[in-house]
Structures are given as C-alpha cells and as structure tokens.
Design a protein around this motif. Structure first.
Motif, PDB file in Angstrom:
ATOM      1  N   THR A  16       0.783  -5.237  -1.888  1.00 27.69           N
ATOM      2  CA  THR A  16       2.444  -5.158  -0.851  1.00 27.69           C
ATOM      3  C   THR A  16       2.338  -4.375   0.267  1.00 27.69           C
ATOM      4  O   THR A  16       2.062  -4.235   1.774  1.00 27.69           O
ATOM      5  CB  THR A  16       3.273  -5.535  -1.270  1.00 27.69           C
ATOM      6  OG1 THR A  16       3.880  -6.460  -2.128  1.00 27.69           O
ATOM      7  CG2 THR A  16       4.666  -5.041   0.149  1.00 27.69           C
ATOM      8  N   LEU A  17       2.254  -3.221  -0.388  1.00 26.86           N
ATOM      9  CA  LEU A  17       1.527  -1.385   0.759  1.00 26.86           C
ATOM     10  C   LEU A  17       0.648  -1.362   1.119  1.00 26.86           C
ATOM     11  O   LEU A  17       0.526  -1.030   2.271  1.00 26.86           O
ATOM     12  CB  LEU A  17       1.831  -0.366  -0.355  1.00 26.86           C
ATOM     13  CG  LEU A  17       3.671   0.065  -0.947  1.00 26.86           C
ATOM     14  CD1 LEU A  17       3.340   1.078  -2.003  1.00 26.86           C
ATOM     15  CD2 LEU A  17       4.395  -0.445   0.727  1.00 26.86           C
ATOM     16  N   SER A  51       0.250  -3.358   4.346  1.00 22.31           N
ATOM     17  CA  SER A  51       0.881  -2.978   6.033  1.00 22.31           C
ATOM     18  C   SER A  51       0.082  -2.307   6.673  1.00 22.31           C
ATOM     19  O   SER A  51      -0.184  -1.780   7.241  1.00 22.31           O
ATOM     20  CB  SER A  51       1.690  -2.354   5.251  1.00 22.31           C
ATOM     21  OG  SER A  51       1.272  -1.015   4.491  1.00 22.31           O
ATOM     22  N   LYS A  52      -1.598  -1.773   5.994  1.00 22.50           N
ATOM     23  CA  LYS A  52      -2.276  -0.612   6.536  1.00 22.50           C
ATOM     24  C   LYS A  52      -3.352  -1.433   6.262  1.00 22.50           C
ATOM     25  O   LYS A  52      -4.772  -1.253   5.560  1.00 22.50           O
ATOM     26  CB  LYS A  52      -2.401   0.024   5.412  1.00 22.50           C
ATOM     27  CG  LYS A  52      -1.435   1.049   4.798  1.00 22.50           C
ATOM     28  CD  LYS A  52      -1.190   1.764   5.886  1.00 22.50           C
ATOM     29  CE  LYS A  52      -0.470   2.893   5.569  1.00 22.50           C
ATOM     30  NZ  LYS A  52       1.561   3.707   6.703  1.00 22.50           N
ATOM     31  N   LEU A  80      -3.523   5.397   1.656  1.00 24.84           N
ATOM     32  CA  LEU A  80      -2.680   5.158   0.179  1.00 24.84           C
ATOM     33  C   LEU A  80      -3.140   6.152  -1.146  1.00 24.84           C
ATOM     34  O   LEU A  80      -4.008   5.512  -1.202  1.00 24.84           O
ATOM     35  CB  LEU A  80      -2.169   3.612  -0.437  1.00 24.84           C
ATOM     36  CG  LEU A  80      -1.292   3.278  -1.335  1.00 24.84           C
ATOM     37  CD1 LEU A  80      -0.494   2.255  -0.750  1.00 24.84           C
ATOM     38  CD2 LEU A  80      -2.434   2.592  -2.605  1.00 24.84           C
ATOM     39  N   PHE A 108       0.737   6.791   1.847  1.00 26.59           N
ATOM     40  CA  PHE A 108       1.837   6.358   0.867  1.00 26.59           C
ATOM     41  C   PHE A 108       0.575   7.486  -0.422  1.00 26.59           C
ATOM     42  O   PHE A 108      -0.165   6.952  -0.723  1.00 26.59           O
ATOM     43  CB  PHE A 108       1.930   5.119   0.361  1.00 26.59           C
ATOM     44  CG  PHE A 108       2.615   4.474   1.221  1.00 26.59           C
ATOM     45  CD1 PHE A 108       3.892   4.231   1.184  1.00 26.59           C
ATOM     46  CD2 PHE A 108       1.914   2.909   1.656  1.00 26.59           C
ATOM     47  CE1 PHE A 108       4.188   3.432   2.507  1.00 26.59           C
ATOM     48  CE2 PHE A 108       2.224   1.882   2.616  1.00 26.59           C
ATOM     49  CZ  PHE A 108       3.866   3.001   3.113  1.00 26.59           C
ATOM     50  N   MET A 137       7.253   6.714  -4.966  1.00 27.81           N
ATOM     51  CA  MET A 137       7.088   6.490  -3.962  1.00 27.81           C
ATOM     52  C   MET A 137       6.935   7.325  -2.831  1.00 27.81           C
ATOM     53  O   MET A 137       8.228   7.878  -2.391  1.00 27.81           O
ATOM     54  CB  MET A 137       7.440   5.157  -3.451  1.00 27.81           C
ATOM     55  CG  MET A 137       6.984   4.651  -1.944  1.00 27.81           C
ATOM     56  SD  MET A 137       7.118   3.320  -1.270  1.00 27.81           S
ATOM     57  CE  MET A 137       7.084   2.900   0.500  1.00 27.81           C
ATOM     58  N   VAL A 183       5.937   8.923   1.822  1.00 29.85           N
ATOM     59  CA  VAL A 183       5.080   9.124   2.301  1.00 29.85           C
ATOM     60  C   VAL A 183       5.367  10.585   3.415  1.00 29.85           C
ATOM     61  O   VAL A 183       6.178  11.020   3.198  1.00 29.85           O
ATOM     62  CB  VAL A 183       5.914   7.973   3.442  1.00 29.85           C
ATOM     63  CG1 VAL A 183       5.590   8.063   4.613  1.00 29.85           C
ATOM     64  CG2 VAL A 183       6.304   7.000   2.955  1.00 29.85           C
TER      65      VAL A 183
END
Ligand SMILES: C[S@@+](CC[C@H](N)C(=O)[O-])C[C@H]1O[C@@H](n2cnc3c(N)ncnc32)[C@H](O)[C@@H]1O
Length: 192
Positions: free
Chosen positions: A39-40, A43-44, A117, A142, A188, A190
């Motif tokens: 999912t993360l 986002s990229k 990430l 991330f 997590m 950021v």
C-alpha cells in the motif's frame, strides 16, 4: 472491521511459503506487513525502494506488486542460498535488483539516489548502520521496520535492542513516527 481478510495476496505467496518450509527458513514476513508495504509503495509512482533482508522474497513479492512500471527496487541479503532462490523468482523483473552482500557494507558503500521507502528487515539498517540507512531516505519517504513487539524467536536480551532503537528513532527530530502494535509490531517513520 475484519483485518484478517487481506486482499491481493501475491500469486507467488503460496510457493514462497512452501519453499520456506522446504529449506527451513523460518523468518518470512507476515501478511500484514506485506500488505502495508504494498500500500505504501503504491503511493510512490516512479519510486525507488530498498529492502535490507531479502530472505527468499516474501516481503519483496508484496513490494514488487505495489510498484508501477517505472519504479525500481534493490533488495540486499548476505545469504547466497536465499538470494539464489529469490533471484529465481524475481530475477526476470528488470525493475528489481537482488544483491548478495553484507547489509552494513552495502549501506556504507552505496552512493546512488535516495529511496522513497526503505524496509529494514535485517540487523544492518535497524540495529547497526541506523544513521547510514536513515540518510538514504528521501524527504517525504518512509522508513519501515517490523518485529518490534516481542516475538517467540527473539534471542535473550533482544528487548533491550528494541527499546534502544525505538528511543533513538523517537528523539530524531527529522522523523515523524507512528508505532503500531499490529502485525509483529511496526514502526513507520516519515523523513521530514
Ligand atoms: C527477517 S529475515 C528477512 C525476511 C524477509 N524480508 C521475508 O519477508 O521473507 C532477515 C534476513 O536478513 C538476512 N541477514 C542477516 N544478517 C544480514 C546482514 N548482515 N546483511 C544482510 N542480510 C542479512 C538473513 O539472511 C535473513 O534472510
């Protein structure tokens, strides 16, 4: 909410679990962190991703499935047998580079672009080379770690490492953190 009803499990998941059992590899990541990473990563778009601690590629399979066609991923493990298996699964994907090298050496010597990430799933990048690995996270990127709540396979005294790492991350002013008592215990962060 039923959080066990995880969708989109990679097709290769069953094969990786089978192979892990065959070779006695007991450390593959769970479905929750896999789903979270996917999912993360989604986002990229056009992202750059790093995993330290490939194993035979369970978390890697989720990460790859989150990537778009322009994204790139590097995954590093120091065990040649595991890397050979992971390469047999993912070596044909030209977005993915699977490297057999000590993670600490790799972090110290890497001079390329920073990452959107980083999933740090080995000793280096978590309990050593922490500043080096955090330097590789882009602003807005991330940094993800799991196994932060007590696990049956933890060696004696490992709690102290976890407490120390958590406290270190908490006091870094360049990180925004969320600690989650979910999956095996996730942090997590950021990069600000
Ligand atoms: C928790 S497992 C990784 C599990 C993997 N992410 C998965 O989902 O199956 C940790 C991995 O770190 C690797 N490892 C241990 N020490 C290492 C080091 N110094 N450098 C790189 N990898 C290392 C081990 O070979 C092992 O595959």
């Amino acid at each position: 909410m039923n959080d066990t009803n995880i969708q989109d499990i990679p097709k290769i998941h069953t094969e990786i679990i089978r192979k892990s059992e065959e070779i006695g590899f007991t450390m593959p990541s769970d479905l929750y962190v896999g789903s979270f990473l996917k999912t993360l990563i989604a986002s990229k778009p056009n992202g750059r991703f790093l995993e330290i601690g490939t194993g035979i590629g369970l978390s890697l399979s989720w990460m790859i499935e989150g990537m778009d066609a322009e994204s790139k991923l590097i995954s590093v493990d120091n065990d040649q047998e595991l890397i050979s298996i992971a390469t047999s699964y993912f070596g044909g994907d030209d977005r993915v580079e699977v490297i057999c090298k000590d993670g600490a050496d790799w972090i110290k010597n890497y001079t390329g672009l920073k990452f959107d990430l980083i999933f740090a799933d080995a000793w280096p990048g978590k309990y050593s080379e922490i500043d080096g690995v955090l330097d590789l996270v882009k602003v807005g990127g991330f940094y993800i770690i799991d196994d932060m709540t007590k696990q049956p396979n933890w060696p004696d005294g490992h709690e102290d490492n976890v407490v120390e790492l958590t406290a270190y991350l908490e006091q870094r002013e360049d990180l925004q953190l969320t600690k989650m008592n979910w999956s095996t215990g996730l942090i997590m962060a950021v990069k600000k």
